[in-house]
Design a protein around this motif. Structure first.
Motif, PDB file in Angstrom:
ATOM      1  N   ARG A  36       0.454 -18.224   3.977  1.00 54.82           N
ATOM      2  CA  ARG A  36      -0.027 -19.290   3.079  1.00 54.82           C
ATOM      3  C   ARG A  36      -1.324 -19.933   3.552  1.00 54.82           C
ATOM      4  O   ARG A  36      -2.009 -20.579   2.779  1.00 54.82           O
ATOM      5  N   HIS A  37      -1.689 -19.741   4.810  1.00 55.71           N
ATOM      6  CA  HIS A  37      -2.890 -20.367   5.351  1.00 55.71           C
ATOM      7  C   HIS A  37      -4.127 -19.514   5.038  1.00 55.71           C
ATOM      8  O   HIS A  37      -4.067 -18.285   5.065  1.00 55.71           O
ATOM      9  N   PRO A  38      -5.253 -20.163   4.774  1.00 52.63           N
ATOM     10  CA  PRO A  38      -6.476 -19.395   4.466  1.00 52.63           C
ATOM     11  C   PRO A  38      -6.961 -18.563   5.662  1.00 52.63           C
ATOM     12  O   PRO A  38      -7.622 -17.545   5.479  1.00 52.63           O
ATOM     13  N   GLY A  39      -6.615 -18.956   6.856  1.00 53.78           N
ATOM     14  CA  GLY A  39      -7.024 -18.204   8.038  1.00 53.78           C
ATOM     15  C   GLY A  39      -6.405 -16.828   8.099  1.00 53.78           C
ATOM     16  O   GLY A  39      -6.967 -15.907   8.699  1.00 53.78           O
ATOM     17  N   TYR A  40      -5.253 -16.644   7.481  1.00 54.74           N
ATOM     18  CA  TYR A  40      -4.596 -15.336   7.461  1.00 54.74           C
ATOM     19  C   TYR A  40      -5.462 -14.326   6.713  1.00 54.74           C
ATOM     20  O   TYR A  40      -5.672 -13.206   7.178  1.00 54.74           O
ATOM     21  N   GLU A  41      -5.987 -14.730   5.574  1.00 57.45           N
ATOM     22  CA  GLU A  41      -6.840 -13.843   4.790  1.00 57.45           C
ATOM     23  C   GLU A  41      -8.132 -13.517   5.540  1.00 57.45           C
ATOM     24  O   GLU A  41      -8.608 -12.379   5.515  1.00 57.45           O
ATOM     25  N   VAL A  42      -8.680 -14.499   6.221  1.00 55.25           N
ATOM     26  CA  VAL A  42      -9.892 -14.280   7.011  1.00 55.25           C
ATOM     27  C   VAL A  42      -9.611 -13.262   8.119  1.00 55.25           C
ATOM     28  O   VAL A  42     -10.392 -12.331   8.337  1.00 55.25           O
ATOM     29  N   SER A  43      -8.485 -13.424   8.807  1.00 53.11           N
ATOM     30  CA  SER A  43      -8.129 -12.491   9.886  1.00 53.11           C
ATOM     31  C   SER A  43      -7.954 -11.079   9.350  1.00 53.11           C
ATOM     32  O   SER A  43      -8.325 -10.106  10.018  1.00 53.11           O
ATOM     33  N   GLN A  44      -7.378 -10.933   8.172  1.00 51.78           N
ATOM     34  CA  GLN A  44      -7.184  -9.606   7.606  1.00 51.78           C
ATOM     35  C   GLN A  44      -8.505  -8.934   7.271  1.00 51.78           C
ATOM     36  O   GLN A  44      -8.639  -7.717   7.410  1.00 51.78           O
ATOM     37  N   ARG A  45      -9.493  -9.710   6.865  1.00 50.44           N
ATOM     38  CA  ARG A  45     -10.816  -9.133   6.603  1.00 50.44           C
ATOM     39  C   ARG A  45     -11.530  -8.779   7.901  1.00 50.44           C
ATOM     40  O   ARG A  45     -12.171  -7.743   8.013  1.00 50.44           O
ATOM     41  N   LYS A  46     -11.422  -9.647   8.909  1.00 49.94           N
ATOM     42  CA  LYS A  46     -12.149  -9.456  10.165  1.00 49.94           C
ATOM     43  C   LYS A  46     -11.545  -8.357  11.037  1.00 49.94           C
ATOM     44  O   LYS A  46     -12.249  -7.738  11.829  1.00 49.94           O
ATOM     45  N   ARG A  47     -10.239  -8.117  10.912  1.00 53.30           N
ATOM     46  CA  ARG A  47      -9.589  -7.158  11.811  1.00 53.30           C
ATOM     47  C   ARG A  47     -10.114  -5.740  11.617  1.00 53.30           C
ATOM     48  O   ARG A  47      -9.994  -4.899  12.499  1.00 53.30           O
ATOM     49  N   LYS A  48     -10.742  -5.481  10.489  1.00 56.87           N
ATOM     50  CA  LYS A  48     -11.297  -4.154  10.248  1.00 56.87           C
ATOM     51  C   LYS A  48     -12.486  -3.862  11.158  1.00 56.87           C
ATOM     52  O   LYS A  48     -12.866  -2.713  11.342  1.00 56.87           O
ATOM     53  N   ARG A  49     -13.058  -4.908  11.730  1.00 61.01           N
ATOM     54  CA  ARG A  49     -14.183  -4.701  12.664  1.00 61.01           C
ATOM     55  C   ARG A  49     -13.762  -3.933  13.908  1.00 61.01           C
ATOM     56  O   ARG A  49     -14.589  -3.274  14.532  1.00 61.01           O
ATOM     57  N   VAL A  50     -12.496  -4.034  14.274  1.00 60.73           N
ATOM     58  CA  VAL A  50     -12.050  -3.316  15.463  1.00 60.73           C
ATOM     59  C   VAL A  50     -12.174  -1.801  15.247  1.00 60.73           C
ATOM     60  O   VAL A  50     -12.429  -1.055  16.186  1.00 60.73           O
ATOM     61  N   GLU A  51     -12.030  -1.373  13.999  1.00 62.59           N
ATOM     62  CA  GLU A  51     -12.212   0.046  13.696  1.00 62.59           C
ATOM     63  C   GLU A  51     -13.668   0.464  13.893  1.00 62.59           C
ATOM     64  O   GLU A  51     -13.937   1.605  14.257  1.00 62.59           O
ATOM     65  N   GLU A  52     -14.600  -0.442  13.662  1.00 68.97           N
ATOM     66  CA  GLU A  52     -16.008  -0.160  13.930  1.00 68.97           C
ATOM     67  C   GLU A  52     -16.218   0.102  15.415  1.00 68.97           C
ATOM     68  O   GLU A  52     -16.997   0.980  15.804  1.00 68.97           O
ATOM     69  N   ILE A  53     -15.521  -0.677  16.238  1.00 67.52           N
ATOM     70  CA  ILE A  53     -15.638  -0.496  17.692  1.00 67.52           C
ATOM     71  C   ILE A  53     -15.156   0.891  18.076  1.00 67.52           C
ATOM     72  O   ILE A  53     -15.833   1.621  18.807  1.00 67.52           O
ATOM     73  N   PHE A  54     -13.970   1.285  17.586  1.00 67.80           N
ATOM     74  CA  PHE A  54     -13.442   2.604  17.936  1.00 67.80           C
ATOM     75  C   PHE A  54     -14.307   3.717  17.374  1.00 67.80           C
ATOM     76  O   PHE A  54     -14.472   4.752  18.027  1.00 67.80           O
ATOM     77  N   GLY A  55     -14.879   3.527  16.199  1.00 62.46           N
ATOM     78  CA  GLY A  55     -15.797   4.524  15.656  1.00 62.46           C
ATOM     79  C   GLY A  55     -17.017   4.698  16.543  1.00 62.46           C
ATOM     80  O   GLY A  55     -17.459   5.817  16.806  1.00 62.46           O
TER      81      GLY A  55
END
Length: 142
Positions: free
Chosen positions: A81-100
């Protein structure tokens, strides 16, 4: 990875198993110096009752993607329910950039070495190199 700039904060290499990623995440959280409240964004593989309960016991809010396909998710409305959850879900995809980057530029797609100790050292070295490149790119923007 920290969300603001996409820098690697800590990295570890483990032997592959069905639970190695979750165990490594808990070990890295246990190493943090401050015990203040924080969030952890992760994909659906981390949506297990045990992992979510362990995170909450460590004063970590689990921003884990919900896995509702064939079972009930361990993440409930008190987190989503918190807006930070949605932000975290968008930002977590950056970790895939690191592995790439590590696989292509860092030459970790197919390592020339064997053994957890040696490959782990190369992995840490490559993540440090990624941070240097990322910091340079961030400095150019400002």
């Amino acid at each position: 990875m920290e969300n603001r700039n996409g820098l690697v904060v800590n990295a570890t290499l483990t032997i592959a198993s069905g639970t190695a990623e979750r165990e490594a995440a808990l070990a890295l959280i246990g190493q943090r110096p401050q015990k203040t409240r924080m969030t952890l964004g992760a994909d659906k593989a981390y949506d297990t009752k045990d992992f979510v309960a362990d995170l909450r016991a460590c004063q970590v809010t689990p921003h884990v993607a919900q896995s509702n396909k064939n079972r009930r998710s361990a993440i409930d409305a008190r987190t989503t329910r918190h807006p930070g959850y949605e932000v975290s879900q968008r930002k977590r995809k950056r970790v895939e950039e690191i592995f790439g980057w590590l696989k292509t530029v860092g030459l970790l797609r197919k390592t020339r070495h064997r053994g957890l100790k040696l490959v782990g050292w190369i992995f840490k070295f490559a993540t440090a190199a990624y941070n240097l490149v990322r910091i340079r790119n961030l400095a150019e923007v400002t």
